[in-house]
Design a protein around this motif. Sequence first.
Motif, PDB file in Angstrom:
ATOM      1  N   GLN A   1      56.388  43.668  25.680  1.00 34.20           N
ATOM      2  CA  GLN A   1      55.635  44.476  24.746  1.00 34.20           C
ATOM      3  C   GLN A   1      54.506  43.624  24.175  1.00 34.20           C
ATOM      4  O   GLN A   1      54.729  42.504  23.753  1.00 34.20           O
ATOM      5  CB  GLN A   1      56.540  44.976  23.633  1.00 34.20           C
ATOM      6  CG  GLN A   1      55.859  45.900  22.677  1.00 34.20           C
ATOM      7  CD  GLN A   1      56.829  46.478  21.663  1.00 34.20           C
ATOM      8  OE1 GLN A   1      57.943  46.007  21.488  1.00 34.20           O
ATOM      9  NE2 GLN A   1      56.388  47.502  20.987  1.00 34.20           N
ATOM     10  N   GLY A   2      53.300  44.174  24.200  1.00 33.30           N
ATOM     11  CA  GLY A   2      52.153  43.428  23.681  1.00 33.30           C
ATOM     12  C   GLY A   2      51.656  42.347  24.619  1.00 33.30           C
ATOM     13  O   GLY A   2      50.846  41.537  24.238  1.00 33.30           O
ATOM     14  N   THR A   3      52.152  42.336  25.851  1.00 33.68           N
ATOM     15  CA  THR A   3      51.760  41.322  26.809  1.00 33.68           C
ATOM     16  C   THR A   3      50.713  41.872  27.761  1.00 33.68           C
ATOM     17  O   THR A   3      50.764  43.031  28.150  1.00 33.68           O
ATOM     18  CB  THR A   3      52.987  40.843  27.616  1.00 33.68           C
ATOM     19  OG1 THR A   3      53.952  40.343  26.709  1.00 33.68           O
ATOM     20  CG2 THR A   3      52.613  39.758  28.587  1.00 33.68           C
ATOM     21  N   ILE A   4      49.795  41.030  28.133  1.00 33.60           N
ATOM     22  CA  ILE A   4      48.756  41.392  29.093  1.00 33.60           C
ATOM     23  C   ILE A   4      48.966  40.562  30.339  1.00 33.60           C
ATOM     24  O   ILE A   4      49.225  39.370  30.266  1.00 33.60           O
ATOM     25  CB  ILE A   4      47.360  41.136  28.510  1.00 33.60           C
ATOM     26  CG1 ILE A   4      47.111  42.059  27.326  1.00 33.60           C
ATOM     27  CG2 ILE A   4      46.282  41.319  29.568  1.00 33.60           C
ATOM     28  CD1 ILE A   4      45.817  41.786  26.601  1.00 33.60           C
ATOM     29  N   VAL A   5      48.870  41.218  31.495  1.00 35.33           N
ATOM     30  CA  VAL A   5      48.965  40.510  32.761  1.00 35.33           C
ATOM     31  C   VAL A   5      47.565  40.498  33.378  1.00 35.33           C
ATOM     32  O   VAL A   5      46.810  41.463  33.254  1.00 35.33           O
ATOM     33  CB  VAL A   5      49.997  41.166  33.709  1.00 35.33           C
ATOM     34  CG1 VAL A   5      49.585  42.570  34.093  1.00 35.33           C
ATOM     35  CG2 VAL A   5      50.213  40.321  34.941  1.00 35.33           C
ATOM     36  N   THR A   6      47.209  39.388  34.006  1.00 36.03           N
ATOM     37  CA  THR A   6      45.917  39.273  34.663  1.00 36.03           C
ATOM     38  C   THR A   6      46.120  39.410  36.164  1.00 36.03           C
ATOM     39  O   THR A   6      46.839  38.619  36.773  1.00 36.03           O
ATOM     40  CB  THR A   6      45.240  37.928  34.342  1.00 36.03           C
ATOM     41  OG1 THR A   6      45.045  37.850  32.926  1.00 36.03           O
ATOM     42  CG2 THR A   6      43.904  37.811  35.045  1.00 36.03           C
ATOM     43  N   LEU A   7      45.501  40.442  36.750  1.00 35.10           N
ATOM     44  CA  LEU A   7      45.524  40.631  38.196  1.00 35.10           C
ATOM     45  C   LEU A   7      44.377  39.822  38.790  1.00 35.10           C
ATOM     46  O   LEU A   7      43.277  39.793  38.240  1.00 35.10           O
ATOM     47  CB  LEU A   7      45.358  42.111  38.543  1.00 35.10           C
ATOM     48  CG  LEU A   7      46.367  43.061  37.907  1.00 35.10           C
ATOM     49  CD1 LEU A   7      46.061  44.489  38.317  1.00 35.10           C
ATOM     50  CD2 LEU A   7      47.778  42.687  38.291  1.00 35.10           C
ATOM     51  N   ASN A   8      44.642  39.173  39.915  1.00 34.74           N
ATOM     52  CA  ASN A   8      43.651  38.299  40.523  1.00 34.74           C
ATOM     53  C   ASN A   8      43.462  38.693  41.984  1.00 34.74           C
ATOM     54  O   ASN A   8      44.383  38.551  42.792  1.00 34.74           O
ATOM     55  CB  ASN A   8      44.105  36.836  40.412  1.00 34.74           C
ATOM     56  CG  ASN A   8      43.035  35.867  40.816  1.00 34.74           C
ATOM     57  OD1 ASN A   8      41.918  36.243  41.114  1.00 34.74           O
ATOM     58  ND2 ASN A   8      43.396  34.596  40.827  1.00 34.74           N
ATOM     59  N   ALA A   9      42.292  39.193  42.327  1.00 36.44           N
ATOM     60  CA  ALA A   9      41.985  39.572  43.708  1.00 36.44           C
ATOM     61  C   ALA A   9      41.716  38.316  44.528  1.00 36.44           C
ATOM     62  O   ALA A   9      41.218  37.315  44.010  1.00 36.44           O
ATOM     63  CB  ALA A   9      40.765  40.484  43.742  1.00 36.44           C
ATOM     64  N   PRO A  10      42.031  38.351  45.807  1.00 33.06           N
ATOM     65  CA  PRO A  10      41.820  37.177  46.647  1.00 33.06           C
ATOM     66  C   PRO A  10      40.342  36.954  46.962  1.00 33.06           C
ATOM     67  O   PRO A  10      39.527  37.865  46.873  1.00 33.06           O
ATOM     68  CB  PRO A  10      42.582  37.526  47.927  1.00 33.06           C
ATOM     69  CG  PRO A  10      42.517  39.012  47.988  1.00 33.06           C
ATOM     70  CD  PRO A  10      42.583  39.468  46.551  1.00 33.06           C
ATOM     71  N   THR A  11      40.028  35.739  47.323  1.00 31.66           N
ATOM     72  CA  THR A  11      38.715  35.378  47.831  1.00 31.66           C
ATOM     73  C   THR A  11      38.924  34.882  49.255  1.00 31.66           C
ATOM     74  O   THR A  11      39.300  33.741  49.460  1.00 31.66           O
ATOM     75  CB  THR A  11      38.067  34.272  46.977  1.00 31.66           C
ATOM     76  OG1 THR A  11      38.025  34.704  45.630  1.00 31.66           O
ATOM     77  CG2 THR A  11      36.665  33.968  47.451  1.00 31.66           C
ATOM     78  N   PRO A  12      38.718  35.759  50.246  1.00 32.63           N
ATOM     79  CA  PRO A  12      39.019  35.376  51.628  1.00 32.63           C
ATOM     80  C   PRO A  12      38.232  34.168  52.130  1.00 32.63           C
ATOM     81  O   PRO A  12      38.773  33.314  52.798  1.00 32.63           O
ATOM     82  CB  PRO A  12      38.670  36.628  52.433  1.00 32.63           C
ATOM     83  CG  PRO A  12      38.662  37.735  51.443  1.00 32.63           C
ATOM     84  CD  PRO A  12      38.293  37.130  50.142  1.00 32.63           C
ATOM     85  N   PHE A  13      36.954  34.112  51.808  1.00 34.97           N
ATOM     86  CA  PHE A  13      36.119  33.007  52.268  1.00 34.97           C
ATOM     87  C   PHE A  13      35.340  32.472  51.073  1.00 34.97           C
ATOM     88  O   PHE A  13      34.357  33.091  50.659  1.00 34.97           O
ATOM     89  CB  PHE A  13      35.150  33.480  53.362  1.00 34.97           C
ATOM     90  CG  PHE A  13      35.847  34.116  54.526  1.00 34.97           C
ATOM     91  CD1 PHE A  13      36.515  33.345  55.460  1.00 34.97           C
ATOM     92  CD2 PHE A  13      35.852  35.494  54.670  1.00 34.97           C
ATOM     93  CE1 PHE A  13      37.171  33.932  56.526  1.00 34.97           C
ATOM     94  CE2 PHE A  13      36.502  36.093  55.740  1.00 34.97           C
ATOM     95  CZ  PHE A  13      37.167  35.304  56.673  1.00 34.97           C
ATOM     96  N   PRO A  14      35.771  31.354  50.507  1.00 36.76           N
ATOM     97  CA  PRO A  14      35.173  30.860  49.257  1.00 36.76           C
ATOM     98  C   PRO A  14      33.662  30.638  49.316  1.00 36.76           C
ATOM     99  O   PRO A  14      33.003  30.679  48.297  1.00 36.76           O
ATOM    100  CB  PRO A  14      35.901  29.533  49.019  1.00 36.76           C
ATOM    101  CG  PRO A  14      37.153  29.638  49.799  1.00 36.76           C
ATOM    102  CD  PRO A  14      36.866  30.529  50.966  1.00 36.76           C
ATOM    103  N   GLN A  15      33.104  30.426  50.493  1.00 38.13           N
ATOM    104  CA  GLN A  15      31.670  30.160  50.572  1.00 38.13           C
ATOM    105  C   GLN A  15      30.832  31.438  50.492  1.00 38.13           C
ATOM    106  O   GLN A  15      29.626  31.382  50.338  1.00 38.13           O
ATOM    107  CB  GLN A  15      31.323  29.383  51.849  1.00 38.13           C
ATOM    108  CG  GLN A  15      31.468  30.172  53.136  1.00 38.13           C
ATOM    109  CD  GLN A  15      32.872  30.164  53.715  1.00 38.13           C
ATOM    110  OE1 GLN A  15      33.829  29.780  53.063  1.00 38.13           O
ATOM    111  NE2 GLN A  15      32.999  30.597  54.949  1.00 38.13           N
TER     112      GLN A  15
END
Length: 81
Positions: free
Chosen positions: A1-15
Motif C-alpha cells: 500500500q502506498g508503494t510505487i513500482v518502476t517498470l523498465n523497458a529493455p534497450t536492445p542495442f545500447p548504441q
Amino acid sequence: QGTIVTLNAPTPFPQDTFVYQWFADSVDLFGNPVKYPLLGDTLQTMDVDSSGVYYVSVRSYPGGCIDTSMAFSIFVDTIPN
C-alpha cells in the motif's frame, strides 16, 4: 500500500536511439480488450501505483520497427486495517 513500482523497458542495442510509448489494458464499449496509450509516458521507465497489465512499444529511431511484445502484470494488494 502506498508503494510505487518502476517498470523498465529493455534497450536492445545500447548504441541506438529508441522511442517508447506505454499502454494499459482496458475494454471498449462492446467489452473487447483494448490497449490505450498512457499520454506523457514516453520514457524508458514508468512508475505504477495501480493494478493492471501494462505494455510498452519500443521503436528504434529514426524509422525503425516497433516491438510491442513485452507486457508487465501488476497486482496491488491492500493491507487490511
